[in-house]
Design a protein around this motif. Structure first.
Motif, PDB file in Angstrom:
ATOM      1  N   GLU A 224       5.112  -5.230   8.711  1.00  0.00           N
ATOM      2  CA  GLU A 224       5.830  -4.097   7.777  1.00  0.00           C
ATOM      3  C   GLU A 224       5.504  -2.867   8.513  1.00  0.00           C
ATOM      4  N   ALA A 225       6.609  -1.914   8.306  1.00  0.00           N
ATOM      5  CA  ALA A 225       6.161  -0.499   8.758  1.00  0.00           C
ATOM      6  C   ALA A 225       6.551   0.374   7.566  1.00  0.00           C
ATOM      7  N   PRO A 226       5.974   1.441   7.241  1.00  0.00           N
ATOM      8  CA  PRO A 226       6.005   2.205   6.037  1.00  0.00           C
ATOM      9  C   PRO A 226       7.650   2.715   6.104  1.00  0.00           C
ATOM     10  N   LEU A 227       7.901   3.037   4.666  1.00  0.00           N
ATOM     11  CA  LEU A 227       9.273   3.850   4.454  1.00  0.00           C
ATOM     12  C   LEU A 227       9.007   4.705   3.588  1.00  0.00           C
TER      13      LEU A 227
ATOM     14  N   VAL B 239       4.441   0.885   1.904  1.00  0.00           N
ATOM     15  CA  VAL B 239       4.728  -0.500   2.498  1.00  0.00           C
ATOM     16  C   VAL B 239       5.151  -1.574   1.648  1.00  0.00           C
ATOM     17  N   VAL B 240       6.351  -2.084   1.855  1.00  0.00           N
ATOM     18  CA  VAL B 240       6.906  -2.994   0.824  1.00  0.00           C
ATOM     19  C   VAL B 240       6.890  -4.372   1.724  1.00  0.00           C
TER      20      VAL B 240
ATOM     21  N   ARG C 296       0.922  -1.295  -0.076  1.00  0.00           N
ATOM     22  CA  ARG C 296      -0.057   0.119  -0.067  1.00  0.00           C
ATOM     23  C   ARG C 296       1.032   1.323   0.054  1.00  0.00           C
ATOM     24  N   ARG C 297       0.150   2.347  -0.316  1.00  0.00           N
ATOM     25  CA  ARG C 297       1.137   3.783  -0.286  1.00  0.00           C
ATOM     26  C   ARG C 297       0.260   4.788   0.291  1.00  0.00           C
ATOM     27  N   ASP C 298       0.861   5.755   0.587  1.00  0.00           N
ATOM     28  CA  ASP C 298       0.010   6.905   1.371  1.00  0.00           C
ATOM     29  C   ASP C 298       0.679   8.264   0.630  1.00  0.00           C
ATOM     30  N   VAL C 299       0.101   8.613  -0.608  1.00  0.00           N
ATOM     31  CA  VAL C 299       0.399   9.714  -1.373  1.00  0.00           C
ATOM     32  C   VAL C 299       0.684  10.924  -0.595  1.00  0.00           C
TER      33      VAL C 299
END
Length: 107
Positions: free
Chosen positions: A62-65, A36-37, A27-30
């Motif tokens: 997984e944590a976001p990067l 999140v990979v 998922r992604r947060d624009v």
């Protein structure tokens, strides 16, 4: 600036503790420029007992990067690459690989 990585893309981590790992974008947060990979940047989280997890305990997730720390892996050449934009004859905008020039999006 627009995020050029989409959900489901295969990416390569270029900096940080997980440098050199590859995975799929879950998922992604624009707005916050985060992705999140899968199986990258794993953290241990303590969870309370609930109906879903009656035992509770420690859970790895997984944590976001930051999106600037990953590069798209081209499906054609298999190398991490920058992403360009191009217009097709019918007016659609697609992503292209800067190394081999192939279209990254499924047309």
């Amino acid at each position: 600036m627009a995020m050029r990585i989409k959900t489901g893309d295969r990416v390569y981590v270029i900096s940080g503790k997980d440098r050199g790992k590859e995975g799929k974008v879950l998922r992604r947060d624009v707005g916050k420029d985060l992705v999140v990979v899968e199986n990258v940047n794993m953290v241990t989280k303590s969870v309370r007992p609930s109906q879903k997890n009656p035992q509770g305990g420690l859970v790895k997730q997984e944590a976001p990067l930051r999106a600037c720390k990953v590069m798209l892996v081209c499906p054609a050449c298999g190398k991490p690459t920058r992403v360009g934009r191009a217009f097709l004859d019918d007016g659609r905008k697609v992503r292209i690989c800067k190394k081999c020039g192939e279209i990254v999006d499924k047309v």
